[in-house]
Design an enzyme around this catalytic site. Structure first.
Site, PDB file in Angstrom:
ATOM      1  CE  LYS A 156      26.610  34.763  36.125  1.00  0.00           C
ATOM      2  NZ  LYS A 156      26.256  35.193  34.772  1.00  0.00           N
ATOM      3  CG  ASP A 157      25.346  31.147  31.940  1.00  0.00           C
ATOM      4  OD1 ASP A 157      24.899  32.280  32.219  1.00  0.00           O
ATOM      5  OD2 ASP A 157      26.536  30.938  31.640  1.00  0.00           O
ATOM      6  NE  ARG A 171      21.649  39.572  38.907  1.00  0.00           N
ATOM      7  CZ  ARG A 171      22.806  40.079  39.335  1.00  0.00           C
ATOM      8  NH1 ARG A 171      22.836  40.882  40.385  1.00  0.00           N
ATOM      9  NH2 ARG A 171      23.940  39.775  38.722  1.00  0.00           N
ATOM     10  NE  ARG A 172      26.277  41.419  37.210  1.00  0.00           N
ATOM     11  CZ  ARG A 172      26.878  40.422  36.571  1.00  0.00           C
ATOM     12  NH1 ARG A 172      26.959  40.445  35.249  1.00  0.00           N
ATOM     13  NH2 ARG A 172      27.405  39.415  37.235  1.00  0.00           N
ATOM     14  NE  ARG A 226      25.363  38.730  25.042  1.00  0.00           N
ATOM     15  CZ  ARG A 226      25.480  37.758  24.133  1.00  0.00           C
ATOM     16  NH1 ARG A 226      25.114  37.959  22.889  1.00  0.00           N
ATOM     17  NH2 ARG A 226      25.964  36.585  24.464  1.00  0.00           N
ATOM     18  NE  ARG A 256      30.524  40.736  29.275  1.00  0.00           N
ATOM     19  CZ  ARG A 256      29.447  40.273  29.887  1.00  0.00           C
ATOM     20  NH1 ARG A 256      28.935  40.950  30.897  1.00  0.00           N
ATOM     21  NH2 ARG A 256      28.886  39.128  29.528  1.00  0.00           N
ATOM     22  CB  CYS A 310      17.928  36.159  29.759  1.00  0.00           C
ATOM     23  SG  CYS A 310      19.403  35.182  30.064  1.00  0.00           S
TER      24      CYS A 310
END
Length: 309
Positions: free
Chosen positions: A85-86, A133-134, A151, A157, A244
């Site tokens: 996904k990156d 997205r989130r 981040r 986190r 992104c």
């Protein structure tokens, strides 16, 4: 016969290293090679060094891959391991995604400090996430919640969460499982309501085009179902010029020779959306994803995308 170790490029985060070690283990098993035949080469990327600001301000996903790809192109690396996904949808001309490991669970995980589920959070609660997205999906479900950019590495986190900087955060369940931290999860989000990022949960291996020796090595660990599903999802993303900067979700599921794909685009505030569901033969995975993206783009219209960047 290969006498020098194969050089595997990776970022240095605990999750990136776990993914590189898994790739190495699968290659060792597939080819009957000892561990010393694979050298893990750790590189720091621009995305790793910028950890206090949104990546959208600096160029998006390519910030996690540029240094690794430069070493690949120069021949200093034999291949590189990434979180799929990156990966930008457009790769350097001489590189390709040669293999995908079997996909992990692609769902998002909710980790709550003051409530165990997203819907149970009190009005005005703060949720931290670095993903547009989130952020958009949270606002879509709970417009009363304050969503902030959040981040850092997984442990960072989780520490910020425990310190009370936010009431909750969201992380990819696949990454938590690979780090043996799935115990922190308080809710697994249903992809029908909270769809994942395209390619979420999949590890990919990038190599040089035309390197037959690497093609042979990597084909032995390529999981075809994951390859087809992620190819469909990345084609959907590419048709929407996804990065992104864009709240885009989508996932494909393989059932024998058949494939079902669900895609969604949202405005950053979660107030507007366009979704699509299509199905077809796995052999046409990329075409399926591309046509789904093109259809969504037409349905949404130009105005929908204004202001995303």
């Amino acid at each position: 016969m290969q006498t020098k170790p194969f050089r595997i490029g990776t970022r240095g985060s605990p999750l990136a290293l776990a993914q590189a070690y898994e790739t190495r283990a699968r290659l060792m098993a597939a080819h009957g090679l000892p561990e010393e035949m694979f050298e893990i080469v750790v590189l720091s990327t621009t995305g790793d060094r910028i950890n206090d600001r949104p990546l959208t301000e600096f160029g998006g996903k390519g910030l996690f891959t540029q240094e690794l790809e430069e070493q690949l192109l120069s021949g200093d690396l034999d291949f590189a391991v990434h979180s799929s996904k990156d990966m930008p949808t457009k790769l350097p001309d001489d590189l390709r995604l040669a293999a995908y490991l079997p996909r992990e669970d692609f769902r998002d995980a909710f980790i709550g400090r003051t409530a165990s589920t997203l819907t149970a959070l009190p009005d005005g609660a703060t949720v931290g996430s670095s993903s547009l997205r989130r952020q958009a999906l949270i606002r879509r479900i709970r417009p009363d919640i304050d969503v902030i950019t959040f981040r850092g590495l997984v442990d960072t986190r989780l520490r910020k969460l425990s310190e009370g900087q936010v009431d909750a955060t969201l992380l990819a369940y696949a990454g938590l499982k690979r780090l043996a931290k799935e115990g922190v999860v308080t809710e697994l989000l249903d992809p029908a309501d909270f769809p994942p990022a395209p390619a979420q949960g999949a590890i990919c291996v990038e190599s040089r085009i035309g390197d037959a020796r690497m093609d042979t090595l990597l084909e032995a660990i390529n999981d075809r179902a994951t390859y087809d599903a992620v190819s469909c999802e990345r084609a959907f993303l590419a048709a929407l010029d996804g990065s992104c900067r864009t709240p885009i979700a989508g996932y494909a599921v393989c059932e024998g020779d058949h494939m079902k794909f669900s895609g969604l685009i949202l405005t950053p505030d979660g107030g507007k959306e366009h979704s699509i569901e299509v199905e077809g033969q796995r052999e046409h995975a990329e075409t399926l994803g591309r046509k789904a993206g093109e259809a969504v783009r037409v349905a949404a219209g130009t105005d929908f995308f204004e202001g995303w960047s």
